[in-house]
Motif scaffolding. Structure first.
Motif, PDB file in Angstrom:
ATOM      1  N   MET A 137      30.518  39.163  -0.891  1.00  0.00           N
ATOM      2  CA  MET A 137      30.340  40.409  -0.159  1.00  0.00           C
ATOM      3  C   MET A 137      31.554  41.292  -0.396  1.00  0.00           C
ATOM      4  SD  MET A 137      28.713  38.946   3.394  1.00  0.00           S
ATOM      5  CE  MET A 137      30.276  38.351   3.989  1.00  0.00           C
ATOM      6  N   ASN A 138      31.328  42.415  -1.026  1.00  0.00           N
ATOM      7  CA  ASN A 138      32.393  43.376  -1.313  1.00  0.00           C
ATOM      8  C   ASN A 138      32.142  44.676  -0.555  1.00  0.00           C
ATOM      9  OD1 ASN A 138      33.501  41.532  -3.184  1.00  0.00           O
ATOM     10  ND2 ASN A 138      32.273  42.369  -4.847  1.00  0.00           N
ATOM     11  N   SER A 139      33.156  45.492  -0.484  1.00  0.00           N
ATOM     12  CA  SER A 139      33.042  46.805   0.179  1.00  0.00           C
ATOM     13  C   SER A 139      32.399  46.667   1.553  1.00  0.00           C
ATOM     14  CB  SER A 139      32.236  47.773  -0.695  1.00  0.00           C
ATOM     15  OG  SER A 139      32.826  47.907  -1.968  1.00  0.00           O
ATOM     16  N   LEU A 140      32.879  45.731   2.308  1.00  0.00           N
ATOM     17  CA  LEU A 140      32.276  45.449   3.611  1.00  0.00           C
ATOM     18  C   LEU A 140      32.421  46.623   4.555  1.00  0.00           C
ATOM     19  CD1 LEU A 140      33.299  41.726   3.890  1.00  0.00           C
ATOM     20  CD2 LEU A 140      30.965  42.598   4.106  1.00  0.00           C
ATOM     21  N   LYS A 141      31.387  46.791   5.375  1.00  0.00           N
ATOM     22  CA  LYS A 141      31.324  47.874   6.347  1.00  0.00           C
ATOM     23  C   LYS A 141      31.217  47.279   7.751  1.00  0.00           C
ATOM     24  CE  LYS A 141      28.589  50.632   3.075  1.00  0.00           C
ATOM     25  NZ  LYS A 141      27.319  51.382   2.890  1.00  0.00           N
ATOM     26  N   PRO A 142      31.609  48.046   8.756  1.00  0.00           N
ATOM     27  CA  PRO A 142      31.462  47.533  10.129  1.00  0.00           C
ATOM     28  C   PRO A 142      30.032  47.090  10.441  1.00  0.00           C
ATOM     29  CG  PRO A 142      32.864  49.466  10.113  1.00  0.00           C
ATOM     30  CD  PRO A 142      32.323  49.320   8.718  1.00  0.00           C
ATOM     31  N   GLU A 143      29.053  47.751   9.865  1.00  0.00           N
ATOM     32  CA  GLU A 143      27.662  47.389  10.127  1.00  0.00           C
ATOM     33  C   GLU A 143      27.246  46.078   9.480  1.00  0.00           C
ATOM     34  OE1 GLU A 143      28.808  50.335   8.957  1.00  0.00           O
ATOM     35  OE2 GLU A 143      27.409  51.200   7.484  1.00  0.00           O
ATOM     36  N   ASP A 144      28.119  45.478   8.670  1.00  0.00           N
ATOM     37  CA  ASP A 144      27.857  44.158   8.124  1.00  0.00           C
ATOM     38  C   ASP A 144      28.250  43.052   9.113  1.00  0.00           C
ATOM     39  OD1 ASP A 144      29.022  45.415   4.980  1.00  0.00           O
ATOM     40  OD2 ASP A 144      26.931  45.051   5.554  1.00  0.00           O
ATOM     41  N   THR A 145      28.859  43.442  10.202  1.00  0.00           N
ATOM     42  CA  THR A 145      29.262  42.470  11.214  1.00  0.00           C
ATOM     43  C   THR A 145      28.036  41.734  11.755  1.00  0.00           C
ATOM     44  OG1 THR A 145      31.235  43.698  11.856  1.00  0.00           O
ATOM     45  CG2 THR A 145      30.304  42.195  13.498  1.00  0.00           C
ATOM     46  N   ALA A 146      28.060  40.425  11.661  1.00  0.00           N
ATOM     47  CA  ALA A 146      26.909  39.611  12.068  1.00  0.00           C
ATOM     48  C   ALA A 146      27.253  38.140  11.868  1.00  0.00           C
ATOM     49  CB  ALA A 146      25.684  39.953  11.236  1.00  0.00           C
ATOM     50  N   VAL A 147      26.381  37.296  12.383  1.00  0.00           N
ATOM     51  CA  VAL A 147      26.424  35.881  12.027  1.00  0.00           C
ATOM     52  C   VAL A 147      25.479  35.701  10.846  1.00  0.00           C
ATOM     53  CG1 VAL A 147      26.026  33.518  12.768  1.00  0.00           C
ATOM     54  CG2 VAL A 147      26.939  35.189  14.391  1.00  0.00           C
ATOM     55  N   TYR A 148      25.984  35.090   9.800  1.00  0.00           N
ATOM     56  CA  TYR A 148      25.221  34.912   8.570  1.00  0.00           C
ATOM     57  C   TYR A 148      24.722  33.474   8.470  1.00  0.00           C
ATOM     58  CZ  TYR A 148      26.589  39.500   6.875  1.00  0.00           C
ATOM     59  OH  TYR A 148      26.738  40.859   6.724  1.00  0.00           O
ATOM     60  N   TYR A 149      23.459  33.339   8.103  1.00  0.00           N
ATOM     61  CA  TYR A 149      22.814  32.044   7.975  1.00  0.00           C
ATOM     62  C   TYR A 149      22.209  31.919   6.580  1.00  0.00           C
ATOM     63  CZ  TYR A 149      22.710  32.481  13.096  1.00  0.00           C
ATOM     64  OH  TYR A 149      23.046  32.666  14.418  1.00  0.00           O
ATOM     65  N   CYS A 150      22.101  30.707   6.109  1.00  0.00           N
ATOM     66  CA  CYS A 150      21.345  30.469   4.886  1.00  0.00           C
ATOM     67  C   CYS A 150      20.271  29.434   5.179  1.00  0.00           C
ATOM     68  CB  CYS A 150      22.244  30.005   3.752  1.00  0.00           C
ATOM     69  SG  CYS A 150      23.058  28.416   4.007  1.00  0.00           S
ATOM     70  N   ALA A 151      19.221  29.492   4.388  1.00  0.00           N
ATOM     71  CA  ALA A 151      18.111  28.573   4.585  1.00  0.00           C
ATOM     72  C   ALA A 151      17.268  28.541   3.329  1.00  0.00           C
ATOM     73  CB  ALA A 151      17.268  29.001   5.784  1.00  0.00           C
ATOM     74  N   ALA A 152      16.534  27.458   3.155  1.00  0.00           N
ATOM     75  CA  ALA A 152      15.560  27.351   2.078  1.00  0.00           C
ATOM     76  C   ALA A 152      14.233  27.920   2.555  1.00  0.00           C
ATOM     77  CB  ALA A 152      15.388  25.890   1.661  1.00  0.00           C
ATOM     78  N   VAL A 153      13.561  28.627   1.677  1.00  0.00           N
ATOM     79  CA  VAL A 153      12.249  29.197   2.002  1.00  0.00           C
ATOM     80  C   VAL A 153      11.277  28.843   0.885  1.00  0.00           C
ATOM     81  CG1 VAL A 153      13.207  31.097   3.359  1.00  0.00           C
ATOM     82  CG2 VAL A 153      12.806  31.417   0.916  1.00  0.00           C
ATOM     83  N   ARG A 154       9.975  28.844   1.226  1.00  0.00           N
ATOM     84  CA  ARG A 154       8.958  28.436   0.249  1.00  0.00           C
ATOM     85  C   ARG A 154       8.589  29.555  -0.717  1.00  0.00           C
ATOM     86  NH1 ARG A 154       6.929  23.550   1.399  1.00  0.00           N
ATOM     87  NH2 ARG A 154       7.089  22.797   3.549  1.00  0.00           N
ATOM     88  N   SER A 155       8.742  30.793  -0.258  1.00  0.00           N
ATOM     89  CA  SER A 155       8.267  31.896  -1.079  1.00  0.00           C
ATOM     90  C   SER A 155       8.958  33.185  -0.669  1.00  0.00           C
ATOM     91  CB  SER A 155       6.753  32.064  -0.895  1.00  0.00           C
ATOM     92  OG  SER A 155       6.472  32.477   0.437  1.00  0.00           O
ATOM     93  N   ARG A 156       8.742  34.218  -1.481  1.00  0.00           N
ATOM     94  CA  ARG A 156       9.275  35.544  -1.151  1.00  0.00           C
ATOM     95  C   ARG A 156       8.682  36.028   0.169  1.00  0.00           C
ATOM     96  NH1 ARG A 156       7.568  40.818  -2.165  1.00  0.00           N
ATOM     97  NH2 ARG A 156       9.234  42.293  -2.626  1.00  0.00           N
ATOM     98  N   ALA A 157       7.403  35.839   0.347  1.00  0.00           N
ATOM     99  CA  ALA A 157       6.759  36.266   1.590  1.00  0.00           C
ATOM    100  C   ALA A 157       7.342  35.535   2.793  1.00  0.00           C
ATOM    101  CB  ALA A 157       5.256  36.040   1.498  1.00  0.00           C
ATOM    102  N   ALA A 158       7.602  34.248   2.637  1.00  0.00           N
ATOM    103  CA  ALA A 158       8.189  33.474   3.733  1.00  0.00           C
ATOM    104  C   ALA A 158       9.585  33.992   4.065  1.00  0.00           C
ATOM    105  CB  ALA A 158       8.249  31.997   3.352  1.00  0.00           C
ATOM    106  N   PHE A 159      10.327  34.399   3.055  1.00  0.00           N
ATOM    107  CA  PHE A 159      11.658  34.952   3.299  1.00  0.00           C
ATOM    108  C   PHE A 159      11.559  36.178   4.203  1.00  0.00           C
ATOM    109  CE2 PHE A 159      15.974  36.225   2.443  1.00  0.00           C
ATOM    110  CZ  PHE A 159      15.934  37.606   2.328  1.00  0.00           C
ATOM    111  N   PHE A 160      10.645  37.067   3.884  1.00  0.00           N
ATOM    112  CA  PHE A 160      10.540  38.308   4.667  1.00  0.00           C
ATOM    113  C   PHE A 160       9.995  38.055   6.074  1.00  0.00           C
ATOM    114  CE2 PHE A 160      12.179  41.178   1.728  1.00  0.00           C
ATOM    115  CZ  PHE A 160      11.697  40.895   0.471  1.00  0.00           C
ATOM    116  N   ARG A 161       9.269  36.945   6.252  1.00  0.00           N
ATOM    117  CA  ARG A 161       8.796  36.585   7.585  1.00  0.00           C
ATOM    118  C   ARG A 161       9.815  35.735   8.332  1.00  0.00           C
ATOM    119  NH1 ARG A 161       3.756  35.553   4.772  1.00  0.00           N
ATOM    120  NH2 ARG A 161       4.275  33.332   4.777  1.00  0.00           N
TER     121      ARG A 161
END
Length: 124
Positions: free
Chosen positions: A83-107
């Motif tokens: 993550m470069n050029s970070l902005k205040p609006e990037d403030t958050a808790v970040y999580y990673c996870a495995a997903v089955r598909s692109r559609a599953a990612f967006f859901r």
């Protein structure tokens, strides 16, 4: 499935950089779509980026496109989010996870369970 383990967060000034790591124990990340998500205070969790095992074209949300880069190191069984050029609006808790598909990612439908995440704070 056990949750993936996120690390690398911290406090950084606007314009700064961080590299987040997503590691797994007990299974191999290679072959899975791995997504990064974030949840800012008072907001719903949103998908930030994902990377497939075979596709050369990762996905980035418009809000991070051009600033964040996702990559994977199969030898280390780890996925990274630079993550470069970070902005205040990037403030958050970040999580990673495995997903089955692109559609599953967006859901937000994940195969693993949500971990504790790693907190990113961007402030001067």
């Amino acid at each position: 499935q056990l949750p993936l383990v996120e690390s690398g967060g911290g406090l950084v000034q606007p314009g700064g950089s961080l590299r987040l790591s997503c590691a797994a124990s007990g299974f191999t990340l290679d072959g899975y779509i791995i997504g990064w998500f974030r949840q800012a205070p008072g907001k719903e969790r949103e998908g930030v980026s994902y990377i497939s095992s075979g596709s050369p074209n990762p996905y980035y949300a418009d809000s991070v496109k051009g600033r964040f880069t996702i990559s994977r190191d199969n030898a280390q069984n780890t996925v990274y989010l630079q993550m470069n050029s970070l902005k205040p609006e990037d403030t958050a808790v970040y999580y990673c996870a495995a997903v089955r598909s692109r559609a599953a990612f967006f859901r937000g439908e994940i195969m693993t369970s949500w971990g504790q995440g790693t907190r990113v704070s961007v402030s001067s």
